[in-house]
Each structure stands twice: as structure tokens, then as C-alpha cells.
Design an enzyme around this catalytic site. Structure first.
Site, PDB file in Angstrom:
ATOM      1  CD  GLU A 175     -16.219  12.112  -2.481  1.00 41.95           C
ATOM      2  OE1 GLU A 175     -16.013  12.594  -3.622  1.00 41.95           O
ATOM      3  OE2 GLU A 175     -16.963  12.652  -1.652  1.00 41.95           O
ATOM      4  CD  GLU A 379     -15.362  15.322   1.312  1.00 41.37           C
ATOM      5  OE1 GLU A 379     -16.224  15.753   0.509  1.00 41.37           O
ATOM      6  OE2 GLU A 379     -14.236  14.942   0.962  1.00 41.37           O
TER       7      GLU A 379
END
Length: 477
Positions: A175, A379
Site C-alpha cells: 500500500e 488483504e
């Protein structure tokens, strides 16, 4: 078998034999032992010890004490039947100052982790960076400084030389949107800066770090792993007559500013134009996009919720419901006039809307844009207000909301695969309750409960549900 349920509550859907079921964690969130065996301080050590930055002034000093409970946690994973484990390596545990020779004790810890996974039949998915930048590098400018990307390549080489015969999948960054925009723009994450120009410089240097690290790994790795990056791509719903323009702007900052250079070899022209009043992009040097655009074997996708946007009218109170902690800055440099609307529930304990259709839409859109690129959900999960109850069989956590959340999102993933998406696996976030960044220990994402006083682990009902899914390769009712 239940198929086509409007709420994504299918059951009996079967996943292929080579679909990789696992779970994910991150080093600073679980390891603890922040000052042991030569580990240097990270930006999250500094940030969490700054009063007022973290709820309840929590820190990751102990976290889940995974560093000392490694064997127990490995046995826990094996007991659940995990086929993969996505973990991150703490850069300051390998190079305490971000540069220089490797710390032998740090490398030895991750070698024990990887060897322990392999011995239990669990594939290691190693993330090189999940936000714990060595503080010494931040003192020199952090990700706003090009030298950090160059240092990252050397760190990748060191780790690759030690573990490069055993890792199944290498992930360079987790991320980078959060690292750049929350760390340098909004102030919600470490290092807590609020500077749009630095945030955009960080975007580029993170992209560059990815490309340099892939090259460094390929030069030393001796097995045949997959190479990847994990992005938290935003699913953006436009609202009203100005929604299309708002969505274009946010899609540029959230998604295309990463996908463009990583996969297409260029930054989007409209993003550069949108941010012209923030920066001139002179940090992008000739040849950089060629360095960034490295072939990868897999794109990691993190998904939790959606956003709904329109352009702010400049008069009414502006809604900031973008799902991120408000610390005073903005994670949207050059597009502060975009309004993020409150979305209909239900919500998780994070206040995020639950919308499994967003995951299906995202996976399908990525497949249509990049049909030759395999995907993995790296995720997905949810925080809820879990309660430990006493039962005749002992303590238990009956987290039915999390089971429902996972069932619906696995259904979404299966529907995307039925539409042609090459989805290789699914890593549930998270294995353990842990330090949830700016929210401290107030939010529990784990499928395993952690008592933060005793550090005892207790598999929740969702862990048992997931173990059944893995065992049968079919979504349980």
C-alpha cells in the site's frame, strides 16, 4: 449449495486445488521486541511515542510479542491449515539505520520464520516494506528523498541474498498510497507530515523503490519465485452530476498514479495537470519510468470498502468520509475540492461500509485492463467489537459478523473468477489481533483473538470457519 444470493451469501462454491488460502500480518503490528537484537528505531516507533498521535497513546513496543512467540504462532497457522502466510520484514531489523551491513540477528529471525513455514507446508509470501521505515532515513527526508529508494534496493539485495532460495512470492511494497499520502500528506500515519508536494514526491520514490528492488532481487534470488507489489486500489462510486469529475480526480491520485508507471510506463497526464499547483514533478528524472516498469508475476489487491464522491459546492459543510483518520492534513493533494460522502451501512468497527460487490468490481476491472496479469487478494478482513465469552468448552469469541463478512467477500472473489479473473489466492487480514496503526489496540481485525495483558492467543469462530473453508475448498454455510 447456494448461488447468486443478492447479498453475496453463497455457500458451497468451490475453489480450485491450486488456489492459495492464507493469512497476512505486518512486522510492526505484531512483532514487538523493538529494541532487541540490534533492531533500530522506525518511523512508527517515533510516531507512536509522540503524544496524541495514536489512540490511547498505544505503541508497538510489545504488540503481539510475535518475535518471542514465533514457534507458537507457526503452530497456530499450521493448525488452521494455512497454505500461505504473508508477512513483512522490518527494514530496521535488517539495517538499523537503513544503510550499511546487515544485522545478523535480524536476518536470523526471518530465516527461522521462513524455515518454520516451509517445515509446516506453508508458502512464505514476503513483503519487504509494510511502513516501518528506519528513522535514520526519515531524518534525511524519508520517501520524499530519492536516496531512500536507492537504499531500499540495497536492503532488498541483502534480504534476497539470505532468503532468495526459499521465498514463494516477493512483494516489494504494501500500500504505497498509505505510505505517501497518509504519511506525508494527511499526517495520519508516520512520519505525520502534512505537505502535498512531499506526498507526491513520496509516491514517485516509492514507485521507483519498487522497480529498483525488483531488479536487485532478480540479481541474487536463486529459486523461481513470483514478484509482486500490493496496492490498496480504491473502488470509487460517483454521485450526482459532478461525480464523474470527482471520481476521475480520485482515481488518478489513488489508483492510476501507481498503475500507470508500474504497468504502463508513464504517469497519467491528467494527474500531473491536477497537481500542477502542488508540485512541478521535477523529481521524476529521465529514465525513471523505465526503471519502475518491471515485469511482475502477480498484483496484490487489498480491499476493504468503497468511497462515494462528488465535487464540493464550496458552500455547504464538506463531508470527509474517505475512511481515513482526520489529523488535519489531506491525503488528496490538488483535489481538496472533492467531497467524500457518507455511504449506507452496515459498517465495520472502523466505520467502513461493507460492500462485497466492490471487490468483485475491482477484480474484474483490473482483469479487463491487464488481462495477462494474475491477481491475488493480499488483504481482506474486518474489525468488529469482539467479546470473549465463557462456554462449557472454555472461552470463545463468537464473531458471527466477521464470518458473514468473509463469506460475502469470498463469494465476491469466486464470482470474479467465474467472470474470467485469474485470481491466484486470498490472504485474510489478519491472522492476529494487533496494533492497528493510528487506532492502537482499539480495533481488532484478527481471526485469532489476542489478550493484550497475557498475550494468549484464542482462535475465534471465524478462524474455525476459515479452517473449514481451506479443508473443503468450499465456502461453508
Amino acid at each position: 449449495m447456494t448461488r447468486g444470493d443478492a447479498g453475496y451469501r453463497d455457500a458451497g462454491l468451490e475453489f480450485p486445488a491450486d488456489f492459495l488460502f492464507g493469512s497476512a500480518t505486518a512486522s510492526y503490528q505484531i512483532e514487538g521486541a523493538v529494541a532487541e537484537d540490534g533492531r533500530g528505531p522506525s518511523i512508527w516507533d517515533t510516531f507512536s511515542h509522540t503524544p496524541g498521535k495514536i489512540w490511547n497513546d498505544d505503541t508497538g513496543d510489545v504488540a503481539d510479542d510475535h518475535y518471542h512467540r514465533l514457534e507458537h504462532d507457526l503452530d497456530l497457522m499450521a493448525g488452521l491449515g494455512l497454505e500461505a502466510y504473508r508477512f513483512s520484514i522490518a527494514w530496521p531489523r535488517i539495517q538499523p539505520s537503513g544503510r550499511g551491513p546487515a544485522n545478523a540477528a535480524g536476518l536470523a529471525f526471518y530465516e527461522r520464520l521462513v524455515d518454520g513455514l516451509i517445515a509446516r507446508g506453508i508458502r512464505p509470501i514476503a513483503t519487504l516494506y509494510h511502513w516501518d521505515l528506519p528513522q535514520a532515513l526519515e531524518d534525511e527526508g524519508g520517501w520524499a528523498n530519492r536516496a531512500t529508494a536507492e537504499a531500499f534496493a540495497e536492503y532488498a539485495r541483502i534480504v534476497g541474498e539470505r532468503l532468495g532460495d526459499r521465498i514463494a512470492v516477493w512483494t516489494t511494497l504494501n500500500e504505497p498510497w498509505c505510505s505517501a499520502y497518509l504519511g506525508y500528506g494527511s499526517g495520519a500515519h508516520a512520519p505525520g507530515l502534512m505537505d502535498g508536494a512531499k506526498a507526491l514526491a513520496a509516491v514517485h520514490h516509492l514507485n521507483l523503490a519498487h522497480g529498483l528492488a525488483i531488479g536487485a532481487l532478480r540479481a541474487v534470488v536463486t529459486n523461481d519465485p513470483g514478484y509482486s507489489i500490493t496496492l490498496n486500489l480504491h473502488v470509487i462510486r460517483p454521485s450526482g452530476p459532478t461525480g464523474a469529475e470527482a471520481a476521475r480526480r480520485i482515481d488518478g491520485l489513488a489508483n492510476r498514479v501507481f498503475l500507470g508507471p508500474l504497468l504502463d510506463g508513464e504517469y497519467p497526464a491528467d494527474v500531473i495537470a491536477d497537481t500542477a499547483d502542488v508540485t512541478d514533478w521535477s523529481f521524476v528524472r529521465p529514465g525513471d519510468t523505465e526503471l519502475i516498469r518491471q515485469s511482475i508475476d502477480l498484483l496484490g489487491v487489498n480491499y476493504y470498502s468503497t468511497v462515494t464522491v462528488e465535487m464540493w459546492d464550496g458552500r455547504s459543510p464538506r463531508s470527509h468520509a474517505d475512511g481515513h483518520k482526520d489529523m488535519g492534513g489531506t491525503p488528496w493533494p490538488g483535489s481538496e475540492q472533492v467531497e467524500f460522502l457518507v455511504q449506507p451501512g452496515p459498517y465495520t468497527a472502523m466505520g467502513w461500509n461493507i460492500d462485497p460487490s466492490g471487490l468483485e468490481d475491482l477484480l474484474v476491472a483490473l482483469h479487463e485492463a491487464y488481462p495477462a496479469l494474475p491477481l491475488m487478494v493480499t488483504e481482506n478482513g474486518a474489525a468488529f467489537d469482539d467479546v470473549v465469552t465463557e462456554t462449557p468448552d472454555g472461552p470463545a469469541v463468537h464473531d458471527l459478523e466477521r464470518i458473514d463478512y468473509l463469506r460475502r467477500h469470498f463469494t465476491a472473489a469466486h464470482r470474479a473468477m467465474a467472470r474470467g479473473v485469474d485470481l491466484r489466492g486470498y490472504q485474510v487480514w489478519s491472522l492476529l489481533d494487533n496494533f492497528e496503526w493510528g487506532y492502537g489496540y482499539s480495533k481488532r481485525f484478527g481471526i485469532v483473538h489476542v489478550d493484550y495483558d497475557t498475550l494468549e492467543r484464542l482462535p475465534k469462530d471465524s478462524a474455525k470457519w476459515y479452517a473449514e473453508l481451506i479443508r473443503t475448498r468450499s465456502i461453508p454455510a
